[in-house]
Motif scaffolding. Structure first.
Motif, mmCIF file in Angstrom:
data_model
loop_
_atom_site.group_PDB
_atom_site.id
_atom_site.type_symbol
_atom_site.label_atom_id
_atom_site.label_comp_id
_atom_site.label_asym_id
_atom_site.label_seq_id
_atom_site.Cartn_x
_atom_site.Cartn_y
_atom_site.Cartn_z
ATOM 1 N N GLY A 1 -27.769 -22.908 25.113
ATOM 2 C CA GLY A 1 -27.901 -23.001 23.666
ATOM 3 C C GLY A 1 -28.470 -24.295 23.154
ATOM 4 N N GLY A 2 -28.998 -25.137 24.056
ATOM 5 C CA GLY A 2 -29.592 -26.390 23.622
ATOM 6 C C GLY A 2 -30.957 -26.181 22.983
ATOM 7 N N ILE A 3 -31.479 -27.212 22.393
ATOM 8 C CA ILE A 3 -32.787 -27.125 21.750
ATOM 9 C C ILE A 3 -33.838 -27.731 22.680
ATOM 10 C CG2 ILE A 3 -31.822 -27.193 19.429
ATOM 11 C CD1 ILE A 3 -32.485 -30.154 19.298
ATOM 12 N N TRP A 4 -35.101 -27.401 22.400
ATOM 13 C CA TRP A 4 -36.168 -27.848 23.295
ATOM 14 C C TRP A 4 -36.335 -29.368 23.287
ATOM 15 C CZ3 TRP A 4 -38.150 -25.241 27.110
ATOM 16 C CH2 TRP A 4 -38.094 -23.838 27.089
ATOM 17 N N ALA A 5 -35.883 -30.027 22.235
ATOM 18 C CA ALA A 5 -35.973 -31.487 22.191
ATOM 19 C C ALA A 5 -35.095 -32.128 23.274
ATOM 20 C CB ALA A 5 -35.544 -31.997 20.811
ATOM 21 N N ASP A 6 -34.082 -31.399 23.742
ATOM 22 C CA ASP A 6 -33.185 -31.930 24.767
ATOM 23 C C ASP A 6 -33.609 -31.533 26.181
ATOM 24 O OD1 ASP A 6 -31.500 -33.181 22.957
ATOM 25 O OD2 ASP A 6 -30.282 -31.385 22.663
ATOM 26 N N PHE A 7 -34.697 -30.779 26.305
ATOM 27 C CA PHE A 7 -35.124 -30.319 27.625
ATOM 28 C C PHE A 7 -35.527 -31.494 28.519
ATOM 29 C CE2 PHE A 7 -38.440 -28.967 30.610
ATOM 30 C CZ PHE A 7 -37.814 -27.903 31.242
ATOM 31 N N ILE A 8 -36.391 -32.374 28.012
ATOM 32 C CA ILE A 8 -36.869 -33.506 28.808
ATOM 33 C C ILE A 8 -35.734 -34.485 29.125
ATOM 34 C CG2 ILE A 8 -38.434 -35.488 28.873
ATOM 35 C CD1 ILE A 8 -39.784 -32.785 29.285
ATOM 36 N N PRO A 9 -34.885 -34.882 28.150
ATOM 37 C CA PRO A 9 -33.756 -35.768 28.493
ATOM 38 C C PRO A 9 -32.842 -35.177 29.565
ATOM 39 C CG PRO A 9 -34.062 -35.720 26.133
ATOM 40 C CD PRO A 9 -34.979 -34.687 26.691
ATOM 41 N N SER A 10 -32.562 -33.874 29.461
ATOM 42 C CA SER A 10 -31.722 -33.226 30.465
ATOM 43 C C SER A 10 -32.418 -33.177 31.814
ATOM 44 C CB SER A 10 -31.359 -31.812 30.007
ATOM 45 O OG SER A 10 -30.562 -31.167 30.970
ATOM 46 N N LEU A 11 -33.716 -32.910 31.800
ATOM 47 C CA LEU A 11 -34.507 -32.868 33.033
ATOM 48 C C LEU A 11 -34.445 -34.220 33.747
ATOM 49 C CD1 LEU A 11 -37.944 -31.222 33.541
ATOM 50 C CD2 LEU A 11 -37.702 -33.642 34.106
ATOM 51 N N ILE A 12 -34.648 -35.302 32.985
ATOM 52 C CA ILE A 12 -34.643 -36.646 33.577
ATOM 53 C C ILE A 12 -33.253 -37.001 34.088
ATOM 54 C CG2 ILE A 12 -34.960 -39.102 33.107
ATOM 55 C CD1 ILE A 12 -37.103 -38.277 31.043
ATOM 56 N N ALA A 13 -32.225 -36.751 33.254
ATOM 57 C CA ALA A 13 -30.849 -37.088 33.646
ATOM 58 C C ALA A 13 -30.413 -36.280 34.867
ATOM 59 C CB ALA A 13 -29.902 -36.831 32.475
ATOM 60 N N GLY A 14 -30.762 -35.000 34.892
ATOM 61 C CA GLY A 14 -30.390 -34.158 36.029
ATOM 62 C C GLY A 14 -31.073 -34.594 37.308
ATOM 63 N N GLY A 15 -32.367 -34.926 37.223
ATOM 64 C CA GLY A 15 -33.097 -35.378 38.403
ATOM 65 C C GLY A 15 -32.569 -36.694 38.937
ATOM 66 N N ILE A 16 -32.342 -37.646 38.049
ATOM 67 C CA ILE A 16 -31.825 -38.956 38.481
ATOM 68 C C ILE A 16 -30.398 -38.814 39.022
ATOM 69 C CG2 ILE A 16 -31.123 -41.248 37.676
ATOM 70 C CD1 ILE A 16 -33.501 -41.208 35.790
ATOM 71 N N GLY A 17 -29.601 -37.972 38.371
ATOM 72 C CA GLY A 17 -28.237 -37.749 38.836
ATOM 73 C C GLY A 17 -28.205 -37.165 40.237
ATOM 74 N N TYR A 18 -29.066 -36.180 40.492
ATOM 75 C CA TYR A 18 -29.102 -35.554 41.822
ATOM 76 C C TYR A 18 -29.621 -36.537 42.869
ATOM 77 C CZ TYR A 18 -29.415 -31.754 45.199
ATOM 78 O OH TYR A 18 -29.215 -30.953 46.287
ATOM 79 N N ALA A 19 -30.635 -37.324 42.497
ATOM 80 C CA ALA A 19 -31.155 -38.339 43.420
ATOM 81 C C ALA A 19 -30.079 -39.380 43.738
ATOM 82 C CB ALA A 19 -32.378 -39.018 42.805
ATOM 83 N N THR A 20 -29.280 -39.740 42.740
ATOM 84 C CA THR A 20 -28.172 -40.679 42.954
ATOM 85 C C THR A 20 -27.169 -40.117 43.942
ATOM 86 O OG1 THR A 20 -28.416 -41.526 40.694
ATOM 87 C CG2 THR A 20 -26.324 -41.969 41.813
ATOM 88 N N MET A 21 -26.852 -38.828 43.793
ATOM 89 C CA MET A 21 -25.916 -38.191 44.722
ATOM 90 C C MET A 21 -26.451 -38.219 46.147
ATOM 91 S SD MET A 21 -24.602 -34.273 44.988
ATOM 92 C CE MET A 21 -26.130 -33.886 45.861
ATOM 93 N N LEU A 22 -27.738 -37.889 46.330
ATOM 94 C CA LEU A 22 -28.331 -37.896 47.666
ATOM 95 C C LEU A 22 -28.318 -39.298 48.270
ATOM 96 C CD1 LEU A 22 -31.446 -35.558 47.189
ATOM 97 C CD2 LEU A 22 -29.290 -35.007 48.322
ATOM 98 N N TRP A 23 -28.582 -40.295 47.443
ATOM 99 C CA TRP A 23 -28.636 -41.663 47.944
ATOM 100 C C TRP A 23 -27.259 -42.163 48.366
ATOM 101 C CZ3 TRP A 23 -27.269 -46.757 46.119
ATOM 102 C CH2 TRP A 23 -27.882 -47.789 46.848
ATOM 103 N N PHE A 24 -26.252 -41.926 47.509
ATOM 104 C CA PHE A 24 -24.897 -42.371 47.841
ATOM 105 C C PHE A 24 -24.294 -41.548 48.971
ATOM 106 C CE2 PHE A 24 -24.942 -44.839 43.943
ATOM 107 C CZ PHE A 24 -24.117 -45.914 44.265
ATOM 108 N N ASP A 25 -24.802 -40.341 49.157
ATOM 109 C CA ASP A 25 -24.312 -39.494 50.244
ATOM 110 C C ASP A 25 -24.599 -40.122 51.605
ATOM 111 O OD1 ASP A 25 -22.816 -37.200 50.611
ATOM 112 O OD2 ASP A 25 -24.548 -35.977 51.154
ATOM 113 N N ARG A 26 -25.646 -40.940 51.670
ATOM 114 C CA ARG A 26 -25.963 -41.632 52.920
ATOM 115 C C ARG A 26 -25.039 -42.823 53.152
ATOM 116 N NH1 ARG A 26 -32.435 -42.395 51.881
ATOM 117 N NH2 ARG A 26 -33.040 -40.182 51.813
#
Length: 248
Positions: A134-159
């Motif tokens: 139910g979010g708006i398209w203005a939040d698509f890019i912020p969510s995309l960036i936050a989700g990508g960085i968050g997942y990359a952080t998880m992979l990095w700390f997993d090591r």
């Protein structure tokens, strides 16, 4: 135990090990091992799988084989490969020696996508979930960036740390901080939608599904342990976001 039984036990144990390490349900692991054994005339073969170990015997009173599973991930490709080898074995399209070689190749192979592809996929998953919730398209890019960085952080700390829950906690903290920064700078609008979408790549959906399927199949120990693991992961994600909100 004669040589044929030893070979069958090796094939069954290796097939079960690969499947468990790749995220398969325990009842599916036991079923695959039993089918291979039955196809070679071992009607009394006994197999027992938990998320952390496999026990297998070619007969009720024969010597028992045990293998411990210490590292688990999600690799549906490997599960598919093992299922394919199992079907060929039961259909007399493969002999045990060939199956053992193929299973060892699957075990040693790295079939998962490169980490940068995983991060890009996680980013788009996060953005799409924000819109779906139910979010708006203005939040698509912020969510995309936050989700990508968050997942990359998880992979990095997993090591760096052996405990996956710590990696997921730190990743959710990073997502919470980024979401707040995006909203306060005007790049994002709805904070809750951005966070919900961004944490979705971290959510243990497969673990929850497998826990329910194991419970329905009567594997209570495996179902409960996987369910607890999923709950701990969900708690780590929620706690990470809560910590961020606690400091603003």
């Amino acid at each position: 135990m004669h040589n044929m039984d030893v070979s069958i036990a090796k094939v069954c144990m290796l097939a079960g090990k690969i499947m468990l390490e790749s995220g398969a349900e325990t009842y599916r692991v036991e079923d695959t091992m039993n089918r291979i054994a039955v196809s070679y005339g071992l009607s009394n073969a006994q197999s027992y799988a938990t998320p952390t170990g496999i026990i297998f015997s070619v007969d009720r009173v024969e010597k028992t084989n045990f293998i411990r599973i210490s590292k688990r991930s999600t690799d549906l490709h490997k599960i598919t490969e093992v299922n394919s080898i199992s079907r060929k074995l039961t259909g007399d399209e493969l002999v045990l020696s060939e199956a053992l070689v193929q299973l060892e190749e699957v075990d040693q192979a790295r079939l998962e996508f490169a980490e940068w592809i995983q991060v890009i996929a996680a980013a788009f998953v996060a953005g799409c979930f924000t819109i779906m919730f139910g979010g708006i398209w203005a939040d698509f890019i912020p969510s995309l960036i936050a989700g990508g960085i968050g997942y990359a952080t998880m992979l990095w700390f997993d090591r760096l740390v052996a405990t996956r829950f710590i990696s997921e906690f730190i990743a959710s903290v990073a997502i919470g901080v980024l979401a707040i920064v995006f909203v306060q700078t005007g790049m994002g609008v709805e904070l809750d939608k951005i966070i919900i979408g961004a944490v979705m790549p971290l959510v243990p959906g497969l673990h929850i599904t497998n826990a329910v399927r194991d419970l329905l199949a009567g594997h209570l120990v495996a179902g409960l342990s996987k369910g607890v693991e999923a709950v701990l992961t969900a708690f780590a994600i929620g706690a990470g976001v809560a910590v961020v909100f606690g400091f603003i």
